[in-house]
Design a protein around this motif. Structure first.
Motif, PDB file in Angstrom:
ATOM      1  N   ALA A 165       0.826  -1.204   0.000  1.00 11.92           N
ATOM      2  CA  ALA A 165       0.000   0.000   0.000  1.00 11.92           C
ATOM      3  C   ALA A 165       0.864   1.260   0.000  1.00 11.92           C
ATOM      4  N   ALA A 166       1.973   1.220   0.737  1.00 10.64           N
ATOM      5  CA  ALA A 166       2.853   2.384   0.817  1.00 10.64           C
ATOM      6  C   ALA A 166       3.534   2.674  -0.508  1.00 10.64           C
ATOM      7  N   ARG A 167       3.676   1.676  -1.353  1.00 18.07           N
ATOM      8  CA  ARG A 167       4.376   1.854  -2.633  1.00 18.07           C
ATOM      9  C   ARG A 167       3.464   2.310  -3.760  1.00 18.07           C
ATOM     10  N   LEU A 168       2.154   2.371  -3.514  1.00 21.77           N
ATOM     11  CA  LEU A 168       1.217   2.802  -4.545  1.00 21.77           C
ATOM     12  C   LEU A 168       1.167   4.321  -4.620  1.00 21.77           C
ATOM     13  N   CYS A 169       1.125   4.850  -5.832  1.00 19.80           N
ATOM     14  CA  CYS A 169       1.054   6.302  -6.044  1.00 19.80           C
ATOM     15  C   CYS A 169       0.189   6.558  -7.274  1.00 19.80           C
ATOM     16  N   VAL A 170      -1.064   6.894  -7.052  1.00 18.12           N
ATOM     17  CA  VAL A 170      -2.015   7.073  -8.149  1.00 18.12           C
ATOM     18  C   VAL A 170      -1.822   8.437  -8.788  1.00 18.12           C
ATOM     19  N   VAL A 171      -1.707   8.471 -10.108  1.00 17.78           N
ATOM     20  CA  VAL A 171      -1.472   9.711 -10.840  1.00 17.78           C
ATOM     21  C   VAL A 171      -2.773  10.278 -11.392  1.00 17.78           C
ATOM     22  N   ASN A 172      -3.590   9.445 -12.049  1.00 19.82           N
ATOM     23  CA  ASN A 172      -4.799   9.971 -12.692  1.00 19.82           C
ATOM     24  C   ASN A 172      -5.892  10.219 -11.653  1.00 19.82           C
ATOM     25  N   THR A 173      -6.869  11.042 -12.011  1.00 15.33           N
ATOM     26  CA  THR A 173      -7.932  11.422 -11.082  1.00 15.33           C
ATOM     27  C   THR A 173      -9.233  10.675 -11.341  1.00 15.33           C
ATOM     28  N   TYR A 174      -9.246   9.803 -12.335  1.00 17.56           N
ATOM     29  CA  TYR A 174     -10.490   9.127 -12.724  1.00 17.56           C
ATOM     30  C   TYR A 174     -10.758   7.909 -11.839  1.00 17.56           C
ATOM     31  N   THR A 175      -9.878   6.925 -11.895  1.00 21.06           N
ATOM     32  CA  THR A 175     -10.038   5.730 -11.082  1.00 21.06           C
ATOM     33  C   THR A 175      -8.680   5.128 -10.793  1.00 21.06           C
ATOM     34  N   TYR A 176      -8.602   4.417  -9.701  1.00 19.57           N
ATOM     35  CA  TYR A 176      -7.333   3.812  -9.273  1.00 19.57           C
ATOM     36  C   TYR A 176      -7.199   2.364  -9.737  1.00 19.57           C
ATOM     37  N   THR A 177      -8.278   1.734 -10.167  1.00 17.83           N
ATOM     38  CA  THR A 177      -8.281   0.283 -10.355  1.00 17.83           C
ATOM     39  C   THR A 177      -7.285  -0.192 -11.407  1.00 17.83           C
ATOM     40  N   LEU A 178      -7.331   0.412 -12.592  1.00 20.66           N
ATOM     41  CA  LEU A 178      -6.439  -0.023 -13.663  1.00 20.66           C
ATOM     42  C   LEU A 178      -5.001   0.407 -13.387  1.00 20.66           C
ATOM     43  N   GLU A 179      -4.835   1.637 -12.931  1.00 22.22           N
ATOM     44  CA  GLU A 179      -3.488   2.177 -12.724  1.00 22.22           C
ATOM     45  C   GLU A 179      -2.713   1.401 -11.667  1.00 22.22           C
ATOM     46  N   THR A 180      -3.364   1.072 -10.554  1.00 26.52           N
ATOM     47  CA  THR A 180      -2.637   0.395  -9.485  1.00 26.52           C
ATOM     48  C   THR A 180      -2.191  -1.011  -9.893  1.00 26.52           C
ATOM     49  N   ILE A 181      -2.976  -1.696 -10.731  1.00 30.37           N
ATOM     50  CA  ILE A 181      -2.567  -3.022 -11.188  1.00 30.37           C
ATOM     51  C   ILE A 181      -1.352  -2.920 -12.104  1.00 30.37           C
ATOM     52  N   ILE A 182      -1.410  -1.993 -13.075  1.00 29.45           N
ATOM     53  CA  ILE A 182      -0.264  -1.818 -13.978  1.00 29.45           C
ATOM     54  C   ILE A 182       0.961  -1.371 -13.196  1.00 29.45           C
ATOM     55  N   GLN A 183       0.760  -0.448 -12.264  1.00 35.05           N
ATOM     56  CA  GLN A 183       1.864   0.047 -11.446  1.00 35.05           C
ATOM     57  C   GLN A 183       2.473  -1.065 -10.606  1.00 35.05           C
ATOM     58  N   ALA A 184       1.634  -1.852  -9.947  1.00 34.70           N
ATOM     59  CA  ALA A 184       2.136  -2.947  -9.114  1.00 34.70           C
ATOM     60  C   ALA A 184       2.843  -4.002  -9.953  1.00 34.70           C
ATOM     61  N   GLY A 185       2.303  -4.258 -11.155  1.00 26.31           N
ATOM     62  CA  GLY A 185       2.956  -5.225 -12.025  1.00 26.31           C
ATOM     63  C   GLY A 185       4.333  -4.765 -12.440  1.00 26.31           C
TER      64      GLY A 185
END
Length: 330
Positions: A165-185
Motif C-alpha cells: 500500500a505504501a508503494r502505490l502512487c495514483v497519478v490519474n484522477t479518474y479511477t485507481y483500479t487499472l493504474e494500481t494493477i499496472i503500477q504494481a505489475g
C-alpha cells in the motif's frame, strides 16, 4: 495484526450504513478490524451516517476530488492509523463483505501483497452483454500492460499488505483500479485474485455517464500509465513504426541507384529521411522519459519509506479527520 476496511463515499447516505454494518468485525488471523470512511466532499448526510453506523474513522476531504484521489488519501490515512492490511470496498454495498476473510487470506499467508476480488462478470444481471465483453477486453489489456494475471481489473474490492500500500502512487484522477494493477505489475509486487460474490446494486455507476465515456477514459488511463511506467518500451515501439518504413525506403533507393543510377527515385530518399528524423526524435524522447521514470521511482521509494516510518495516530472512534489535518500528517 490490524485490518482497516476503507470505504470511499460520495453522497452515499442511503447505502453507507448497510456497507459498514456488513463488515465482519471478527476475522481469524486478525486482532482488530476497523472501518475508515473517506468522504469525498459529500453534500448529503454521508459523514453523519458514517458516524452513526459505527465507522471507527472518517476522513473528510475539503471538496470532491474524485475516486482515485479519495482512494489514495484513504490508503495514506490507513497507514497512519497503523494498518497491517487494508481492504478497499465500495459504499454502495456492491461487494459481499462476508468474502473479506477470503480476500485477505493470501496476504496473511504471505502468498501475495495485493489481492483483487474477481467478480462473476457473466452472472451479474445489471451488466449488459456489451459491458461484460468490454470488462473482459479491458482486463485482458491490463494483463498485457502489467504482465500480471488478474481476471477482473476494474474490481475495487481489494486487499493490500502494508508495504504494498505504501508503494502505490495514483497519478490519474479518474479511477485507481487499472493504474494500481499496472503500477504494481511494473514494480513486481506479488498479486493474485480470489473469486468474490456481489450484491445487487440499484443505482447506476457514478464514474461515467455512458459506455463510450468509460471506454475512452479507460484507454486514456492505460496509455498514460504505460507511458509513465514503461516509457522506453512505449517510445521505442512508436519509433519502430517510422524506422521500418524509413529503412525500406532507403533500401529501395539504394537498389534503384545500383541498378539504374537512382534517377527519378529521390522522393523515396526524402521521405525516408523524414521518417528517420521522427524515429530519432522518438528514440531521444524515450531515453529522456526513461531517465525521468527512474528518478520518479526513487521519489516513490522515498515516499513509501516516509509513510512506513511516520508515527501512528492513536485510535479515536468517531472522530472526523479533515483534509487539512490529513495533509499535515502526510
Amino acid at each position: 495484526m490490524k485490518l482497516i476496511v476503507q470505504i470511499p463515499a460520495w453522497n452515499e447516505e442511503e447505502t453507507l450504513a448497510e456497507s459498514i454494518a456488513a463488515v465482519p468485525r471478527r476475522i481469524r488471523g486478525v486482532t482488530s478490524v476497523e472501518v475508515l470512511v473517506v468522504d469525498d466532499g459529500s453534500t448529503d448526510r454521508t459523514v453523519e451516517v458514517a458516524k452513526q453506523a459505527g465507522a471507527d474513522h472518517v476522513l473528510q476531504m475539503s471538496s470532491h476530488v474524485g475516486l482515485a484521489r479519495a482512494f489514495l488519501a484513504g490508503i495514506e490515512e490507513c497507514l497512519t492509523l497503523g494498518a497491517d492490511i487494508i481492504v478497499n470496498t465500495d459504499a454502495d454495498n456492491q461487494y459481499c463483505a462476508d468474502d473479506i476473510p477470503a480476500l485477505i487470506e493470501p496476504v496473511l499467508e504471505r502468498r501475495a501483497q495485493i489481492v483483487v476480488g474477481a467478480r462473476p462478470i457473466s452472472e451479474i444481471e445489471s451488466f449488459s452483454p456489451v459491458k461484460k465483453v468490454l470488462q473482459r477486453l479491458g482486463s485482458w489489456v491490463v494483463r498485457v500492460a502489467s504482465g500480471t494475471d488478474i481476471p477482473d481489473a476494474p474490481s475495487g474490492f481489494r486487499a493490500y499488505a502494508r508495504d504494498a500500500a505504501a508503494r502505490l502512487c495514483v497519478v490519474n484522477t479518474y479511477t485507481y483500479t487499472l493504474e494500481t494493477i499496472i503500477q504494481a505489475g511494473r514494480k513486481r509486487i506479488p498479486m493474485t485474485s480470489v473469486p468474490v460474490r456481489v450484491n445487487t446494486v440499484k443505482r447506476p455507476s457514478r464514474l461515467f455517464r455512458g459506455m463510450g465515456q468509460y471506454i475512452m477514459r479507460s484507454v486514456k488511463t492505460i496509455l498514460r500509465v504505460f507511458v509513465i511506467y514503461a516509457p522506453l518500451r512505449f517510445f521505442m515501439t512508436l519509433a519502430s513504426f517510422f524506422l521500418l518504413p524509413a529503412l525500406a525506403g532507403v533500401g529501395r533507393f539504394v537498389y534503384f541507384y545500383a541498378t539504374d543510377g537512382g534517377a527519378g527515385h529521390i522522393q523515396s530518399l526524402v521521405l525516408s529521411g523524414a521518417f528517420l528524423a521522427v524515429a530519432t526524435i522518438l528514440f531521444a524522447v524515450g531515453i529522456l522519459a526513461d531517465l525521468i521514470a527512474a528518478n520518479r521511482s526513487l521519489l516513490e521509494d522515498i515516499r513509501a519509506r516516509d509513510l512506513l516510518r511516520q508515527p501512528q495516530r492513536p485510535r479515536q472512534t468517531g472522530k472526523v479527520i479533515h483534509a487539512v489535518d490529513f495533509a499535515d500528517a502526510s
